[in-house]
Design a protein around this motif. Structure first.
Motif, PDB file in Angstrom:
ATOM      1  N   ALA A   1       0.836  -1.205   0.000  1.00 38.80           N
ATOM      2  CA  ALA A   1       0.000   0.000   0.000  1.00 38.80           C
ATOM      3  C   ALA A   1       0.865   1.247   0.000  1.00 38.80           C
ATOM      4  CB  ALA A   1      -0.919  -0.024   1.220  1.00 38.80           C
ATOM      5  N   LYS A   2       1.959   1.194   0.761  1.00 43.95           N
ATOM      6  CA  LYS A   2       2.872   2.344   0.802  1.00 43.95           C
ATOM      7  C   LYS A   2       3.425   2.641  -0.578  1.00 43.95           C
ATOM      8  CE  LYS A   2       4.763   1.536   5.215  1.00 43.95           C
ATOM      9  NZ  LYS A   2       5.982   1.177   5.922  1.00 43.95           N
ATOM     10  N   LEU A   3       3.856   1.565  -1.280  1.00 46.78           N
ATOM     11  CA  LEU A   3       4.449   1.756  -2.606  1.00 46.78           C
ATOM     12  C   LEU A   3       3.412   2.296  -3.579  1.00 46.78           C
ATOM     13  CD1 LEU A   3       6.666  -1.425  -2.975  1.00 46.78           C
ATOM     14  CD2 LEU A   3       7.451   0.928  -2.804  1.00 46.78           C
ATOM     15  N   LYS A   4       2.180   1.785  -3.454  1.00 43.48           N
ATOM     16  CA  LYS A   4       1.133   2.253  -4.381  1.00 43.48           C
ATOM     17  C   LYS A   4       0.885   3.723  -4.190  1.00 43.48           C
ATOM     18  CE  LYS A   4      -1.835  -1.737  -5.139  1.00 43.48           C
ATOM     19  NZ  LYS A   4      -3.105  -2.268  -4.746  1.00 43.48           N
ATOM     20  N   LYS A   5       0.862   4.135  -2.881  1.00 42.88           N
ATOM     21  CA  LYS A   5       0.616   5.535  -2.606  1.00 42.88           C
ATOM     22  C   LYS A   5       1.712   6.401  -3.202  1.00 42.88           C
ATOM     23  CE  LYS A   5      -0.984   7.776   1.436  1.00 42.88           C
ATOM     24  NZ  LYS A   5      -1.088   7.689   2.880  1.00 42.88           N
TER      25      LYS A   5
END
Lengths: 235, 134
Positions: free
Chosen positions: B126-130
């Motif tokens: 999720a962090k990378l997607k953000k």
């Protein structure tokens, strides 16, 4: 009994590129490209480099029966034929042989088909149309030496406008060209890269000119293969 | 495409069928087209059909039919045990054995660990997607 390992190798000359993938062999050379598929054989094909760096084709058979070991050498011969086809090409020469009736051959279709007429003096006629809707089925005028026609039926007031001569036509296979040799009388020259196709085309021409219902020891007419060689001849 | 692992004297193999299933053995002699004489440090030297043996990449340097002592020495020198346990095939077998020997409590602990790991992975994703959409 099964031989644990039987193998044979063969040199590949320079100037020829060989690709092997899953028993399908592609050979490329100055005269073009040929490919052959050996998937009906259970053999291992490998390209290896010799100590001096020469390229070789190695064929292995593991736990082979007698027939499988025999297939090794034939596969190598087929590859050898592919290589000479692609470097030197194949040229098969055929001669017309006739005693009385000169065989009349015309080459059509930009050197890819041949039509043969007057073989043993035959005139095979088909499809004569007399009137518009009435078409009379064929009768054959037979015989080689004496022109006697055996008329099977007669129709009053016969007048025919069109009469088609049945001609023996042979189409050459893919990549095979045929031409009439200039200097030699009654000779055909078939050229091509793939020995299978060239020799099969020659066989088709030969088979079209078989003599029927006669003593073949006496009626020797036909078109026969006289020479099997290569296009590029080395001295 | 050609074969790389050959049946030869000194080839290390894994038994894949029968009483000795899962044991590491060394081919010590070839009896005939189908059978080999096979030996291991903790087993009596015996014959075995090739169909029961899976060949590995490991090969040791021995003479034909060595004495037990010589065999053990050669295996130590070639460090067969460590090489096997470090290879991916060997590691896979060890993991399979461990999984088969779990009791219910171990399986419960395993489930919790998997859930925790999955949660961490999803957080990082999720962090990378953000970061990407931002």
């Amino acid at each position: 009994m099964k031989t644990i390992l039987s193998s044979e190798t063969m040199d590949i000359p320079d100037g020829v590129k060989i690709k092997i993938n899953a028993r399908v062999i592609e050979v490329e050379g100055p005269r073009g490209k040929l490919s052959r598929d050996f998937k009906h054989l259970n053999l291992d094909f490998q390209l290896i480099k010799d100590e001096e760096g020469k390229k070789k084709l190695k064929i292995d058979a593991w736990f082979a029966t007698r027939k499988t070991s025999a297939a090794i050498r034939t596969a190598l011969s087929h590859v050898e034929n592919l290589i000479t086809g692609v470097t030197k090409g194949y040229r098969y020469k055929m001669r017309f042989v006739y005693a009385h009736f000169p065989i009349n051959a015309s080459i059509t279709n930009s050197n890819t088909a041949i039509e043969i007429r007057n073989f043993l003096g035959e005139k095979k006629i088909t499809a004569m149309q007399f009137f518009d809707r009435l078409s009379v089925p064929c009768f054959e005028v037979c015989c080689a030496k004496c022109m006697d026609s055996s008329v099977l039926f007669q129709i009053s007031s016969v007048s025919y406008d069109t009469c088609y001569m049945q001609v023996r036509k042979v189409d050459m296979l893919d990549g095979v060209t045929i031409l009439r040799s200039e200097k030699v009388k009654d000779e055909l020259v078939l050229d091509g890269n793939d020995i299978e196709l060239v020799s099969r085309s020659a066989a088709l021409i030969n088979q079209k000119c078989h003599v029927k219902n006669k003593d073949i020891r006496k009626f020797l007419d036909g078109i026969y293969v006289s020479e099997k060689g290569t296009v590029v001849v080395e001295e | 495409m050609p074969f790389k692992r050959y049946v030869e004297i000194g080839r290390v193999g894994l038994v894949n069928y029968g009483k000795e299933y899962g044991r590491i053995v060394v081919i010590v002699d070839v009896i005939d087209q189908n059978r080999a004489l096979v030996d291991a440090p903790d087993m009596v030297r015996s014959q075995m059909n090739f169909k029961r043996i899976s060949l590995t990449d490991i090969k040791i340097d021995i003479n034909r039919v060595p004495k037990k002592k010589a065999l053990i020495e050669a295996m130590e020198k070639a460090d067969v045990k460590n090489k096997w346990e470090k290879s991916s095939w060997g590691r896979r077998l060890i993991v399979q054995k461990r999984r088969a020997a779990l009791n219910d409590f171990d399986r419960f602990k395993l489930m919790l660990a998997k859930i925790k790991r999955g949660g961490l992975i999803r957080q990082e994703l999720a962090k990378l997607k953000k970061e990407n959409t931002a």
